[in-house]
Design a protein around this motif. Structure first.
Motif, PDB file in Angstrom:
ATOM      1  N   LYS A   1     -11.479  -9.994  94.349  1.00  8.95           N
ATOM      2  CA  LYS A   1     -10.665  -8.959  94.992  1.00  8.95           C
ATOM      3  C   LYS A   1     -10.424  -9.366  96.438  1.00  8.95           C
ATOM      4  N   VAL A   2      -9.385 -10.170  96.639  1.00  9.28           N
ATOM      5  CA  VAL A   2      -9.100 -10.711  97.966  1.00  9.28           C
ATOM      6  C   VAL A   2      -8.398  -9.680  98.847  1.00  9.28           C
ATOM      7  N   LYS A   3      -7.680  -8.763  98.213  1.00 16.63           N
ATOM      8  CA  LYS A   3      -6.931  -7.752  98.963  1.00 16.63           C
ATOM      9  C   LYS A   3      -7.471  -6.364  98.655  1.00 16.63           C
ATOM     10  N   PRO A   4      -7.736  -5.544  99.692  1.00 16.01           N
ATOM     11  CA  PRO A   4      -7.620  -5.845 101.122  1.00 16.01           C
ATOM     12  C   PRO A   4      -8.777  -6.719 101.592  1.00 16.01           C
ATOM     13  N   LEU A   5      -8.480  -7.637 102.509  1.00  8.93           N
ATOM     14  CA  LEU A   5      -9.469  -8.579 102.991  1.00  8.93           C
ATOM     15  C   LEU A   5     -10.252  -7.933 104.133  1.00  8.93           C
ATOM     16  N   LYS A   6     -11.445  -7.443 103.824  1.00  9.54           N
ATOM     17  CA  LYS A   6     -12.232  -6.683 104.801  1.00  9.54           C
ATOM     18  C   LYS A   6     -13.561  -7.340 105.169  1.00  9.54           C
ATOM     19  N   LYS A   7     -14.068  -8.224 104.299  1.00 10.11           N
ATOM     20  CA  LYS A   7     -15.402  -8.763 104.535  1.00 10.11           C
ATOM     21  C   LYS A   7     -15.483 -10.209 104.063  1.00 10.11           C
TER      22      LYS A   7
ATOM     23  N   ARG B   1     -12.873 -18.394 111.153  1.00 11.39           N
ATOM     24  CA  ARG B   1     -12.479 -17.630 112.340  1.00 11.39           C
ATOM     25  C   ARG B   1     -11.007 -17.231 112.252  1.00 11.39           C
ATOM     26  N   SER B   2     -10.143 -18.164 111.867  1.00 10.44           N
ATOM     27  CA  SER B   2      -8.710 -17.860 111.772  1.00 10.44           C
ATOM     28  C   SER B   2      -8.443 -16.732 110.790  1.00 10.44           C
ATOM     29  N   ILE B   3      -9.111 -16.786 109.641  1.00  9.43           N
ATOM     30  CA  ILE B   3      -8.899 -15.762 108.618  1.00  9.43           C
ATOM     31  C   ILE B   3      -9.397 -14.408 109.107  1.00  9.43           C
ATOM     32  N   ALA B   4     -10.575 -14.397 109.748  1.00  8.83           N
ATOM     33  CA  ALA B   4     -11.122 -13.136 110.260  1.00  8.83           C
ATOM     34  C   ALA B   4     -10.239 -12.556 111.361  1.00  8.83           C
ATOM     35  N   GLU B   5      -9.753 -13.404 112.259  1.00  9.61           N
ATOM     36  CA  GLU B   5      -8.890 -12.929 113.340  1.00  9.61           C
ATOM     37  C   GLU B   5      -7.589 -12.353 112.799  1.00  9.61           C
ATOM     38  N   ALA B   6      -6.983 -13.060 111.838  1.00 11.35           N
ATOM     39  CA  ALA B   6      -5.692 -12.624 111.309  1.00 11.35           C
ATOM     40  C   ALA B   6      -5.806 -11.350 110.480  1.00 11.35           C
ATOM     41  N   SER B   7      -6.916 -11.198 109.790  1.00 10.82           N
ATOM     42  CA  SER B   7      -7.075 -10.061 108.868  1.00 10.82           C
ATOM     43  C   SER B   7      -7.807  -8.875 109.482  1.00 10.82           C
TER      44      SER B   7
ATOM     45  N   GLY C   1     -22.892  -7.885  98.252  1.00 16.07           N
ATOM     46  CA  GLY C   1     -22.374  -7.628  99.589  1.00 16.07           C
ATOM     47  C   GLY C   1     -20.939  -7.185  99.680  1.00 16.07           C
ATOM     48  N   ASP C   2     -20.268  -7.008  98.549  1.00 14.10           N
ATOM     49  CA  ASP C   2     -18.869  -6.575  98.532  1.00 14.10           C
ATOM     50  C   ASP C   2     -17.966  -7.487  99.370  1.00 14.10           C
ATOM     51  N   TYR C   3     -18.192  -8.787  99.268  1.00 12.88           N
ATOM     52  CA  TYR C   3     -17.370  -9.736 100.017  1.00 12.88           C
ATOM     53  C   TYR C   3     -16.056  -9.989  99.283  1.00 12.88           C
ATOM     54  N   ASN C   4     -15.000 -10.164 100.055  1.00 13.27           N
ATOM     55  CA  ASN C   4     -13.705 -10.533  99.495  1.00 13.27           C
ATOM     56  C   ASN C   4     -13.505 -12.044  99.459  1.00 13.27           C
ATOM     57  N   LEU C   5     -14.259 -12.739 100.324  1.00 10.89           N
ATOM     58  CA  LEU C   5     -14.058 -14.182 100.445  1.00 10.89           C
ATOM     59  C   LEU C   5     -15.333 -14.843 100.954  1.00 10.89           C
ATOM     60  N   ILE C   6     -15.679 -15.985 100.355  1.00 16.62           N
ATOM     61  CA  ILE C   6     -16.747 -16.849 100.856  1.00 16.62           C
ATOM     62  C   ILE C   6     -16.088 -18.114 101.393  1.00 16.62           C
ATOM     63  N   VAL C   7     -16.470 -18.513 102.594  1.00 17.95           N
ATOM     64  CA  VAL C   7     -15.932 -19.736 103.196  1.00 17.95           C
ATOM     65  C   VAL C   7     -17.078 -20.725 103.354  1.00 17.95           C
ATOM     66  N   MET C   8     -16.877 -21.954 102.861  1.00 15.87           N
ATOM     67  CA  MET C   8     -17.956 -22.932 102.955  1.00 15.87           C
ATOM     68  C   MET C   8     -17.425 -24.357 102.840  1.00 15.87           C
ATOM     69  N   ALA C   9     -18.151 -25.279 103.458  1.00 13.86           N
ATOM     70  CA  ALA C   9     -17.868 -26.694 103.282  1.00 13.86           C
ATOM     71  C   ALA C   9     -18.546 -27.162 102.005  1.00 13.86           C
ATOM     72  N   THR C  10     -17.956 -28.134 101.342  1.00 14.69           N
ATOM     73  CA  THR C  10     -18.530 -28.631 100.092  1.00 14.69           C
ATOM     74  C   THR C  10     -19.538 -29.741 100.333  1.00 14.69           C
ATOM     75  N   ILE C  11     -19.689 -30.159 101.566  1.00 22.90           N
ATOM     76  CA  ILE C  11     -20.706 -31.146 101.946  1.00 22.90           C
ATOM     77  C   ILE C  11     -21.481 -30.565 103.119  1.00 22.90           C
ATOM     78  N   GLY C  12     -22.790 -30.691 103.090  1.00 22.13           N
ATOM     79  CA  GLY C  12     -23.586 -30.139 104.170  1.00 22.13           C
ATOM     80  C   GLY C  12     -24.514 -31.157 104.792  1.00 22.13           C
ATOM     81  N   ARG C  13     -25.722 -30.702 105.108  1.00 21.69           N
ATOM     82  CA  ARG C  13     -26.666 -31.532 105.852  1.00 21.69           C
ATOM     83  C   ARG C  13     -26.999 -32.829 105.139  1.00 21.69           C
ATOM     84  N   THR C  14     -27.088 -32.789 103.812  1.00 24.43           N
ATOM     85  CA  THR C  14     -27.469 -33.989 103.075  1.00 24.43           C
ATOM     86  C   THR C  14     -26.351 -35.022 103.035  1.00 24.43           C
ATOM     87  N   GLY C  15     -25.111 -34.549 103.182  1.00 27.38           N
ATOM     88  CA  GLY C  15     -23.986 -35.466 103.083  1.00 27.38           C
ATOM     89  C   GLY C  15     -23.600 -35.797 101.661  1.00 27.38           C
ATOM     90  N   LEU C  16     -24.236 -35.126 100.691  1.00 31.86           N
ATOM     91  CA  LEU C  16     -23.940 -35.405  99.290  1.00 31.86           C
ATOM     92  C   LEU C  16     -22.598 -34.808  98.895  1.00 31.86           C
TER      93      LEU C  16
END
Length: 297
Positions: A147-153, A172-178, A247-262
């Motif tokens: 449920k992306v709309k309305p984008l609240k969290k 940040r861009s998505i949070a600022e715009a929405s 948590g009733d989130y509309n969107l999760i934002v994440m990088a697909t590579i992290g500390r391990t570099g895998l």
């Protein structure tokens, strides 16, 4: 993010139409344009006993492409506002490879994990997983229950590595715009440490890093941002999945590579497990594949 060109792969299944709904949210936020996309296997790769010449084959291709573009345009018009829509784009080839190639001319891909084939989202090697791994732009993965709309969290996950921090500007861009509230979260898993004192020391260090991250990267919007460090006896992906589900989130934002570099598709990786198990839409960034990544190293 501004004037975002969005590629939306469709296989005409009901589930794939969810991608048009989600893409419309990003088009609205960032003055974007949506291009519906479909790929098909070349007729030359299919046994065609009634085709006796290259001319007939070429004619068959042209007719098929024309019909697919018409179907794309109608499907998009039925499920998204006309002001956002570009002409449909059809390409010959394996779906994942075709999407990745087409993405060179776009800023964002919005797609579902599975559609007409009916294959489970848990199967490795799916179209969506290959696209997430190799696409040169961010990929938003949408599920039936998203449920992306309305984008609240929004939930942004980080391990404070340079790779994971590449996701920060997008969140940040998505949070600022929405105007959505943004929870920035780091998970400390007990399985990473050998003793309680080590866990406590790591937690204290990460809390300091979180305060610095929020101060440095979210200045001017801190009333809209919450930074949190959470400890768990579960694996990191299990904890994030639980948080997303509750948590009733509309969107999760994440990088697909992290500390391990895998890479993303390494078995058991946090990103792959989250995409497979949450109903929340997931905005993924592969820092190694992003346009301009080589210049940024």
């Amino acid at each position: 993010m501004k004037n975002v060109n969005i590629l939306v792969p469709l296989d005409f299944s009901d589930l794939s139409l969810k991608a048009l709904e989600a893409a419309s949210v990003f088009a609205e936020l960032f003055d974007g344009a949506i291009t519906p996309f479909h790929s098909f296997i070349s007729l030359s790769d299919v046994e065609m006993p009634d085709v006796s010449s290259k001319d007939e084959l070429a004619s068959g291709h042209e007719e098929l492409e024309k019909k697919l573009v018409e179907k794309l345009n109608k499907t998009a018009a039925d499920n998204a506002e006309a002001k956002f829509l570009n002409e449909g784009l059809v390409q010959v080839g394996n779906p994942a490879d075709a999407i990745i190639e087409a993405a060179q001319n776009f800023d964002l891909i919005v797609m579902t994990t599975h559609g007409r084939t009916g294959f489970s989202r848990l199967i490795m090697g799916s179209v969506a997983e290959k696209v997430i791994r190799f696409a040169p732009v961010p990929v938003v993965v949408v599920e039936e229950g998203s449920k992306v709309k309305p984008l609240k969290k929004i939930l942004l996950t980080t391990d404070f590595s340079d790779y994971s921090l590449k996701a920060v500007p997008f969140a940040r861009s998505i949070a600022e715009a929405s105007g959505a509230h943004l929870d920035v979260m780091h998970i400390v898993s007990f399985e990473q440490f050998g003793s309680i004192p080590q866990i406590q020391a790591a937690t204290d260090t990460r809390k300091k890093q979180m305060r610095e991250l929020v101060d440095e990267r979210f200045g001017g919007m801190k009333d809209q941002v919450t930074g949190e460090v959470v400890s768990t006896q579960k694996s990191i992906h299990e904890k994030i999945t639980n948080i997303a589900d509750s948590g009733d989130y509309n969107l999760i934002v994440m990088a697909t590579i992290g500390r391990t570099g895998l890479e993303y598709l390494r078995l058991g990786s946090t990103a792959s497990n989250i995409v497979r198990h949450v109903d929340t839409a997931v905005f993924t960034i592969n820092p190694r594949r992003l346009k301009g990544a080589e210049r940024q190293r």
